[in-house]
Motif scaffolding. Sequence first.
Motif, PDB file in Angstrom:
ATOM      1  N   HIS A 169       0.856  -1.183   0.000  1.00  0.00           N
ATOM      2  CA  HIS A 169       0.000   0.000   0.000  1.00  0.00           C
ATOM      3  C   HIS A 169       0.895   1.237   0.000  1.00  0.00           C
ATOM      4  CE1 HIS A 169      -3.867  -2.049   1.744  1.00  0.00           C
ATOM      5  NE2 HIS A 169      -3.362  -2.676   0.686  1.00  0.00           N
ATOM      6  N   LEU A 170       0.909   1.911  -1.114  1.00  0.00           N
ATOM      7  CA  LEU A 170       1.770   3.093  -1.275  1.00  0.00           C
ATOM      8  C   LEU A 170       1.092   4.361  -0.791  1.00  0.00           C
ATOM      9  CD1 LEU A 170       3.072   2.260  -4.860  1.00  0.00           C
ATOM     10  CD2 LEU A 170       4.242   1.862  -2.688  1.00  0.00           C
ATOM     11  N   TRP A 171      -0.242   4.339  -0.762  1.00  0.00           N
ATOM     12  CA  TRP A 171      -1.023   5.524  -0.379  1.00  0.00           C
ATOM     13  C   TRP A 171      -2.044   5.130   0.680  1.00  0.00           C
ATOM     14  CZ3 TRP A 171       1.004   9.746  -2.531  1.00  0.00           C
ATOM     15  CH2 TRP A 171       1.714   9.601  -3.730  1.00  0.00           C
ATOM     16  N   HIS A 172      -2.327   6.086   1.560  1.00  0.00           N
ATOM     17  CA  HIS A 172      -3.258   5.860   2.657  1.00  0.00           C
ATOM     18  C   HIS A 172      -4.216   7.040   2.685  1.00  0.00           C
ATOM     19  CE1 HIS A 172      -0.337   2.774   3.713  1.00  0.00           C
ATOM     20  NE2 HIS A 172       0.561   3.700   3.440  1.00  0.00           N
ATOM     21  N   PHE A 173      -5.470   6.775   2.252  1.00  0.00           N
ATOM     22  CA  PHE A 173      -6.405   7.834   1.899  1.00  0.00           C
ATOM     23  C   PHE A 173      -7.392   8.168   3.021  1.00  0.00           C
ATOM     24  CE2 PHE A 173      -5.407   5.558  -2.088  1.00  0.00           C
ATOM     25  CZ  PHE A 173      -4.899   6.606  -2.838  1.00  0.00           C
ATOM     26  N   SER A 174      -7.848   9.412   2.969  1.00  0.00           N
ATOM     27  CA  SER A 174      -9.011   9.872   3.720  1.00  0.00           C
ATOM     28  C   SER A 174     -10.121  10.171   2.718  1.00  0.00           C
ATOM     29  CB  SER A 174      -8.668  11.138   4.512  1.00  0.00           C
ATOM     30  OG  SER A 174      -8.297  12.185   3.609  1.00  0.00           O
ATOM     31  N   LYS A 175     -11.319  10.438   3.226  1.00  0.00           N
ATOM     32  CA  LYS A 175     -12.406  10.835   2.331  1.00  0.00           C
ATOM     33  C   LYS A 175     -12.039  12.120   1.588  1.00  0.00           C
ATOM     34  CE  LYS A 175     -15.591  10.738   5.554  1.00  0.00           C
ATOM     35  NZ  LYS A 175     -16.885  10.820   6.255  1.00  0.00           N
ATOM     36  N   TYR A 176     -11.407  13.037   2.293  1.00  0.00           N
ATOM     37  CA  TYR A 176     -11.023  14.319   1.675  1.00  0.00           C
ATOM     38  C   TYR A 176     -10.037  14.098   0.524  1.00  0.00           C
ATOM     39  CZ  TYR A 176      -9.143  19.037   1.169  1.00  0.00           C
ATOM     40  OH  TYR A 176      -8.745  20.255   0.655  1.00  0.00           O
ATOM     41  N   SER A 177      -9.064  13.222   0.736  1.00  0.00           N
ATOM     42  CA  SER A 177      -8.039  13.034  -0.304  1.00  0.00           C
ATOM     43  C   SER A 177      -8.627  12.416  -1.564  1.00  0.00           C
ATOM     44  CB  SER A 177      -6.888  12.177   0.232  1.00  0.00           C
ATOM     45  OG  SER A 177      -7.330  10.907   0.645  1.00  0.00           O
ATOM     46  N   ILE A 178      -9.530  11.461  -1.423  1.00  0.00           N
ATOM     47  CA  ILE A 178     -10.162  10.870  -2.611  1.00  0.00           C
ATOM     48  C   ILE A 178     -10.965  11.937  -3.360  1.00  0.00           C
ATOM     49  CG2 ILE A 178     -11.957   9.265  -3.390  1.00  0.00           C
ATOM     50  CD1 ILE A 178      -9.396   7.828  -2.785  1.00  0.00           C
ATOM     51  N   LYS A 179     -11.732  12.698  -2.639  1.00  0.00           N
ATOM     52  CA  LYS A 179     -12.542  13.743  -3.273  1.00  0.00           C
ATOM     53  C   LYS A 179     -11.657  14.740  -4.018  1.00  0.00           C
ATOM     54  CE  LYS A 179     -16.137  17.173  -2.313  1.00  0.00           C
ATOM     55  NZ  LYS A 179     -17.001  17.788  -1.267  1.00  0.00           N
ATOM     56  N   GLN A 180     -10.568  15.161  -3.402  1.00  0.00           N
ATOM     57  CA  GLN A 180      -9.686  16.154  -4.016  1.00  0.00           C
ATOM     58  C   GLN A 180      -8.939  15.586  -5.216  1.00  0.00           C
ATOM     59  OE1 GLN A 180     -11.199  18.914  -2.451  1.00  0.00           O
ATOM     60  NE2 GLN A 180      -9.201  19.655  -3.092  1.00  0.00           N
ATOM     61  N   LEU A 181      -8.411  14.386  -5.107  1.00  0.00           N
ATOM     62  CA  LEU A 181      -7.653  13.797  -6.206  1.00  0.00           C
ATOM     63  C   LEU A 181      -8.508  13.623  -7.453  1.00  0.00           C
ATOM     64  CD1 LEU A 181      -5.643  11.157  -4.176  1.00  0.00           C
ATOM     65  CD2 LEU A 181      -4.630  12.969  -5.572  1.00  0.00           C
ATOM     66  N   PHE A 182      -9.750  13.177  -7.276  1.00  0.00           N
ATOM     67  CA  PHE A 182     -10.626  12.977  -8.422  1.00  0.00           C
ATOM     68  C   PHE A 182     -11.206  14.293  -8.925  1.00  0.00           C
ATOM     69  CE2 PHE A 182     -10.222   8.600  -7.298  1.00  0.00           C
ATOM     70  CZ  PHE A 182     -10.442   7.909  -8.471  1.00  0.00           C
ATOM     71  N   SER A 183     -11.407  15.245  -8.035  1.00  0.00           N
ATOM     72  CA  SER A 183     -11.899  16.565  -8.454  1.00  0.00           C
ATOM     73  C   SER A 183     -10.895  17.248  -9.371  1.00  0.00           C
ATOM     74  CB  SER A 183     -12.163  17.428  -7.220  1.00  0.00           C
ATOM     75  OG  SER A 183     -12.607  18.719  -7.587  1.00  0.00           O
ATOM     76  N   GLN A 184      -9.613  17.053  -9.108  1.00  0.00           N
ATOM     77  CA  GLN A 184      -8.566  17.636  -9.952  1.00  0.00           C
ATOM     78  C   GLN A 184      -8.617  17.101 -11.373  1.00  0.00           C
ATOM     79  OE1 GLN A 184      -4.921  16.787  -7.866  1.00  0.00           O
ATOM     80  NE2 GLN A 184      -5.401  18.140  -6.154  1.00  0.00           N
TER      81      GLN A 184
END
Length: 272
Positions: A195-210
């Motif tokens: 597992h290279l990344w460890h996500f929060s709800k905020y990070s998923i929303k921001q990464l896909f919003s970009q």
Amino acid sequence: MNITDYSISHETFKLEYNPQLQLYHTTPVPENLSTYYESENYISHTDSHKTLTDKLYQWVKQYNLQHKINLIKKYKKESINLLDIGAGTGDFVLACQNHAHWQATGIEPSTKARIKAQEKQLILHPDTTNLLPHSYNVITMWHVLEHIPDVTAQIQTISNLLTPDGIVIIAVPNYLSWDAQHYKEYWAAYDVPRHLWHFSKYSIKQLFSQQNFQLLAIHPMLFDAFYVSMLSEKYKTGKTSLLKGFLSGIRSNYYGWRKKEYSSHIYILKRK
């Protein structure tokens, strides 16, 4: 925070925090990362039934197959052409292919897992090279995005393969869950360095919003709390304790119900 790979290598890695995206990144990333998957302990590539934990994992996997299909039906009513990225040994793809009016294709980079899928009469692609753009109206990644070295490039690939009206379904662990906070460095879902990344709800929303996606909904994966807690107990104490793991799973899901922070989340996304 330093995390040990308790399942395979017993090496220690560091989690670096990105405050802008509210996520952690595993460092250093090994140059021979693929070798950290080459073990019977990495169950999603082996279909192992050896230990009690393995058997529980396989039972939950079978239960989740129908749950995943029902979730897709909730958001897509018409005929479905689905792409599953990180298909493992192919059980989800097979379940979709057996569903009326559905087509399903799987991507799996692991040769070992693809051979297991071939034994089930299923051919998986090693990558997306030969897939046609804008061909799939559902793209899924079940506990896969955390393994991808370049998340931004992966989202761009998804965007290129998705139809204009398609949906994306992403499932990842949540480091803000109760079980993550309780087990800390022993939390099994850190699973470094795989597992290279460890996500929060905020990070998923921001990464896909970009990448011009919007978040439609978030759903919990309730069984993950139990399985992850059982593994975490073993990492912490050196002993398998189904009872302690089960009780921790209950507490984690109760916390998730109150705080909306479950052990793992399923994210439903579409284009803006």
